[in-house]
Design an enzyme around this catalytic site. Structure first.
Site, PDB file in Angstrom:
ATOM      1  N   SER A 218      13.118  42.220  12.397  1.00 60.95           N
ATOM      2  CA  SER A 218      11.727  41.842  12.548  1.00 60.95           C
ATOM      3  C   SER A 218      11.220  42.309  13.910  1.00 60.95           C
ATOM      4  O   SER A 218      11.241  43.495  14.203  1.00 60.95           O
ATOM      5  CB  SER A 218      11.573  40.332  12.361  1.00 60.95           C
ATOM      6  OG  SER A 218      10.224  39.968  12.245  1.00 60.95           O
TER       7      SER A 218
ATOM      8  N   HIS B 186      11.120  38.385   3.699  1.00 62.01           N
ATOM      9  CA  HIS B 186      11.328  38.787   5.086  1.00 62.01           C
ATOM     10  C   HIS B 186      12.757  38.523   5.537  1.00 62.01           C
ATOM     11  O   HIS B 186      13.252  39.170   6.448  1.00 62.01           O
ATOM     12  CB  HIS B 186      10.344  38.053   5.989  1.00 62.01           C
ATOM     13  CG  HIS B 186      10.347  38.549   7.397  1.00 62.01           C
ATOM     14  ND1 HIS B 186      10.168  39.887   7.711  1.00 62.01           N
ATOM     15  CD2 HIS B 186      10.534  37.906   8.574  1.00 62.01           C
ATOM     16  CE1 HIS B 186      10.223  40.038   9.029  1.00 62.01           C
ATOM     17  NE2 HIS B 186      10.443  38.857   9.567  1.00 62.01           N
TER      18      HIS B 186
END
Length: 713
Positions: free
Chosen positions: A567, A682
């Site tokens: 991320s 995610h």
């Protein structure tokens, strides 16, 4: 807890030879948008893009995932994730302990609950409320659990969130805990279609809701712009608006504090990622703005108001430092006569990590050089009294959980774990005895593995801590090492047990390093705010300084040093690849941001402008463009091999970042690999099997690149 809004010798190597951050040779924003040859890879589910991803997946599987060694480790990690011996972490709601559980027989999971008396026994009886595997099969949907909001005090209903493949966008459905069935909309059940919604109970017939109400109802970041009050049995279109934000906001939410005798309705308006306006809703529906710093953490419990400052605050003659926790009387604050008391003041080495209420006390968790300390604070007529709460082991993280001031008295639970110490779960109360409830087993051989803390010096002179985990027998000579980093959004990284890294790396003779670079919150808000936007480059200098320090101390060599991050940490890896390639022998870049010219246009990217800057503003693109990895690859530099991973169903960080970077590296003839999980959200994985594969892939990659490559032997 009260309501809380937003709501780790040899001679030193040569200094890094990467070009300075003042030298920007990347494409201009306009030029990049027009000439980017890989924009088509931003088409998430197009046949062409998915075919490209699957083709690259086959290469990765053939190279890394087809050996017996891979299979053995994958099964070990999966067995760990599926085992019944792991702790079933409960979430307390009065007399009930709720848990979501996955194992080999239930890969999608069971939502269940039990009593504390049962849980304290060796083999508790769990009451299964929902079998997600059965639901997914019956509805032919790839459901992934997204959480449940249980109605208090009856706990007879819940608002359950489910996503397809692990995405952030979820459907919400009302569930009857008595009949164990969903209430259909035709029968008056609350239900929301797939969106990034916010919904919470007021009472059994009323909720606050923010969702996609139609055109114009979402912010530019894709979250709710409008908060409404919705009554059972009425169409969603007839829900009554209580607040509207601006399209440029991040999100808007409304909620209800049901503390008996102190009931309050309130609204939170997040104007950017770090600033939120708080409003109380009066009985007449009018809103009252709380005159408090919008970047502060604001919470209340009964008549106690807590304000955790992220920036300095001047109140009359009083000047309060960032990182301070203030307490005041809420009614006095509303009347304009409050006198705040400092109940936590940070120091150079100590920061507030977390806090929460029992019925009569406030618990504080602090970080002292990234190691936890616990305190109990008691309000009284003469002010607040502070005492140590419990001893905490070194090189470990201890935290409090299951504080329930509404129905749980002063009881709570503690968890503690370290890099080589599996988690222990304990039950205790303020002033009471402590009982061990659960302890996870060792999942890898920890004999001889030690943890040390070191400090590197960044380019501006700042001391940056990091932890080194390795076998004592590996200290004589440099060895293969992997360092992990994040450095953003005030997220603190503290010691924690990882069976996967133990099995996949430490047991193979590797050294693991956890870094505490700036951008996190390990030393309070300034550790984060000092490196936002134009100062972002300092995050990357910190990580590079630790890489250099590891070599200086003789722990590793550049050829044996790997780095991993996901991320925002994936952006960190992209910068390491393009700015500091000579420091590393291999890099793993997970669900990353890499194209900082377009990040704000993709999915939730607009919500991070307060962290990185706005590339549409020339003065901000000037510094973004100096490090954005996608715009700063150079054919005249040699890059270490890199593995990029992402997920098709990630609707937070767009998979186009990783796809486009992989395509660009491929066009330059780089040594790279790319793997895309077609599910996973995610987090990169939708179930334990996918998690085990992803973890094994990383350790196999580092094994081949750092241990087995001819130049490192």
């Amino acid at each position: 807890m009260g309501q809380q809004l937003n709501l780790g010798g040899r001679p030193a190597p040569h200094p890094p030879t990467a070009r300075p951050f003042s030298d920007n040779v990347g494409m201009s924003g306009v030029e990049q948008n027009v000439n980017d040859p890989y924009l088509w890879l931003e088409e998430v589910t197009s046949d062409r893009a998915l075919a490209w991803a699957r083709e690259h997946n086959e290469v990765v599987i053939d190279r890394f995932a087809s050996s017996d060694r891979f299979s053995v480790l994958e099964h070990r990690i999966l067995d760990m994730l599926d085992t019944d011996t792991k702790i079933a972490y409960p979430g307390r709601r009065g007399p009930w302990l709720y848990n979501f559980w996955r194992d080999a027989a239930h890969p999608r999971g069971l939502w269940r609950r039990t009593t504390f008396t049962e849980y304290a026994g060796q083999n508790p009886e769990w009451d299964v409320l929902l079998d997600l595997d059965e639901l997914a099969a019956a509805e032919a949907e790839n459901w992934v659990w997204g959480g449940a909001g249980v109605l208090r005090p009856t706990q007879s209903r819940a608002l359950i969130s489910l996503s397809r493949g692990g995405a952030d966008a979820k459907v919400v459905r009302e569930f009857d805990l008595t009949t164990r069935t969903f209430l259909e909309p035709a029968d008056g059940g609350f239900s929301l279609p797939e969106a990034k919604s916010q919904i919470s109970w007021i009472d059994i017939d009323t909720v606050y809701v923010g969702t996609d109400f139609g055109p114009g109802s979402l912010t530019d970041s894709g979250y709710a712009r409008i908060a409404k009050r919705w009554r059972r049995g009425t169409p969603l279109e007839e829900a009554v608006t209580v607040f509207e934000g601006a399209a440029s906001d991040i999100s808007v939410s409304a909620a209800y504090d049901r503390t008996p005798g102190y009931e309050r309705h309130f609204v939170g308006r997040a104007t950017d990622f770090y600033n939120e306006e708080a409003y109380l809703i009066g009985e007449d529906g009018q809103l009252r703005l709380l005159d408090l710093p919008t970047d502060a953490g604001v919470s209340w419990y009964k008549d106690h108001l807590l304000v955790r400052l992220k920036s300095p605050w001047q109140v009359g003659d009083h000047h309060y430092r960032s990182g301070t926790l203030l307490a005041g009387n809420f009614p006095e604050f509303l009347s304009g006569t409050v006198a705040f008391e400092e109940i936590f003041t940070p120091s150079a080495d100590t920061a507030l990590h977390g806090y929460g209420w029992t019925e009569n006390h406030l618990l504080l968790i602090t970080l002292e050089n990234v190691q936890t300390r616990l305190y109990v604070l008691t309000p009284g007529a003469d002010g607040w009294q502070t005492e140590p709460l419990a001893d905490t082991p070194p090189m470990a993280t201890t935290g409090a959980m299951n504080l329930d001031p509404l129905e749980g008295g002063d009881e709570f639970m503690l968890t503690t774990s370290g890099f080589t110490t599996p988690t222990t779960l304990l039950s205790t109360s303020v002033g009471g005895s402590t009982e061990v409830l659960r302890q996870e087993p060792d999942f890898f051989d920890t004999e001889g593995i030690e943890t040390e803390q070191y400090f590197a010096t960044s380019e501006d002179g700042t001391r940056i801590p990091y932890f080194v985990i390795r076998h004592r027998d590996r200290k004589a000579i440099p060895g293969p090492t992997v360092m992990s980093g994040y450095g953003g959004f005030e997220i603190s990284r503290t010691p924690a047990y990882s069976g996967a890294s133990g099995m996949g790396w430490l047991e193979r003779g590797g050294t693991w390093v956890m870094t505490n670079i700036r951008g996190g919150g390990e030393y309070g808000p300034h550790w984060h705010t000092s490196v936002q936007k134009a100062n972002r480059y300092k995050v990357y200098e910190d990580f590079a300084a630790i890489a250099t320090d590891l070599v200086t101390r003789g722990i590793t060599t550049p050829e044996q040093l790997g780095a991993v991050g996901g991320s925002n940490g994936g952006l960190l890896m992209g910068v390491m690849l393009t700015r500091y390639p000579q420091l590393f022998g291999a890099i793993v870049c997970q669900v990353p941001l890499l194209d900082m010219r377009r990040y704000h246009l993709l999915l939730a990217g607009a919500s991070w402008v307060a962290e990185y800057g706005d590339p549409d503003k020339p003065q901000e693109w000037e510094y973004l463009g100096k490090y954005s990895p996608y715009q700063n690859t150079r054919t005249d530099l040699t890059y270490p091999p890199i593995l990029l991973t992402t997920s098709t169903r990630d609707d937070r960080v767009h998979p186009g970042h990783a796809r486009k970077m992989a395509a660009l590296l491929e066009s330059q003839g780089r040594e790279f690999w790319y793997h895309e999980n077609i599910e996973g959200g995610h987090g990169g994985a939708a179930d334990n099997k996918q998690s085990a594969f992803q973890a094994t892939l990383i350790y196999e990659f580092f094994t081949q690149m750092l241990i087995e490559r001819p130049e490192t032997t």
